[in-house]
Design a protein around this motif. Sequence first.
Motif, short mmCIF file in Angstrom:
data_model
loop_
_atom_site.label_atom_id
_atom_site.label_comp_id
_atom_site.label_asym_id
_atom_site.label_seq_id
_atom_site.Cartn_x
_atom_site.Cartn_y
_atom_site.Cartn_z
N UNK A 292 0.82 -1.21 0.00
CA UNK A 292 0.00 0.00 0.00
C UNK A 292 0.86 1.26 0.00
N UNK A 293 0.23 2.34 -0.41
CA UNK A 293 0.78 3.68 -0.25
C UNK A 293 -0.11 4.37 0.78
N UNK A 294 0.47 4.81 1.87
CA UNK A 294 -0.28 5.41 2.98
C UNK A 294 -0.54 6.87 2.69
N UNK A 295 -1.77 7.30 2.93
CA UNK A 295 -2.17 8.68 2.73
C UNK A 295 -2.44 9.39 4.03
N UNK A 296 -3.49 10.20 4.03
CA UNK A 296 -3.79 11.07 5.17
C UNK A 296 -4.33 10.30 6.37
N UNK A 297 -4.12 10.89 7.54
CA UNK A 297 -4.70 10.40 8.78
C UNK A 297 -6.19 10.74 8.76
N UNK A 298 -7.00 9.88 9.36
CA UNK A 298 -8.44 10.15 9.45
C UNK A 298 -8.80 10.82 10.77
N UNK A 299 -7.87 11.60 11.31
CA UNK A 299 -8.18 12.40 12.49
C UNK A 299 -7.61 11.85 13.77
N UNK A 300 -8.03 12.44 14.89
CA UNK A 300 -7.47 12.07 16.19
C UNK A 300 -7.70 10.60 16.51
N UNK A 301 -6.76 10.05 17.28
CA UNK A 301 -6.86 8.66 17.68
C UNK A 301 -8.01 8.41 18.65
N UNK A 302 -8.34 7.11 18.79
CA UNK A 302 -9.42 6.66 19.68
C UNK A 302 -8.84 5.61 20.61
N UNK A 303 -9.12 5.72 21.91
CA UNK A 303 -8.64 4.73 22.86
C UNK A 303 -9.37 3.40 22.66
#
Length: 122
Positions: free
Chosen positions: A56-67
């Motif tokens: 894969x080629x990694x793109x953008x983050x989908x926002x803040x992390x979730x615990x």
Amino acid sequence: MQIVVGVAVVEEGRVLAAYRPGPDGGWEFPGGKVEPGESEEQAAVREIQEELDVEIAVGESLGPGVDISAEYRLHVYRARIVAGDPVPREHSELRWFGPAELDESDWLAPDRPFVRRLRPRI
């Protein structure tokens, strides 16, 4: 806190999901733990190679992390396949979902906020 990366593989207006079997099972974005000395993006590439046998080629983050728990925090990245066809090595099923098919209730709880964020951007 240990970071876990999930990968939303997006292709042709749809997203790839993996089904985790068992009593606490459900759909999730495939991925795994970030190892020492590894970036989140490097971990995403490695984990998807191990779990789905694709590059894969990694793109953008989908926002803040979730615990996920007191020890683990989930970060999800958008990606695209650059080589190979997905094979479910660690999951019971793989499925491509279109935006209208993304029902959050079928997903594992930590992945649901990312489903909401991704749906309008597929």
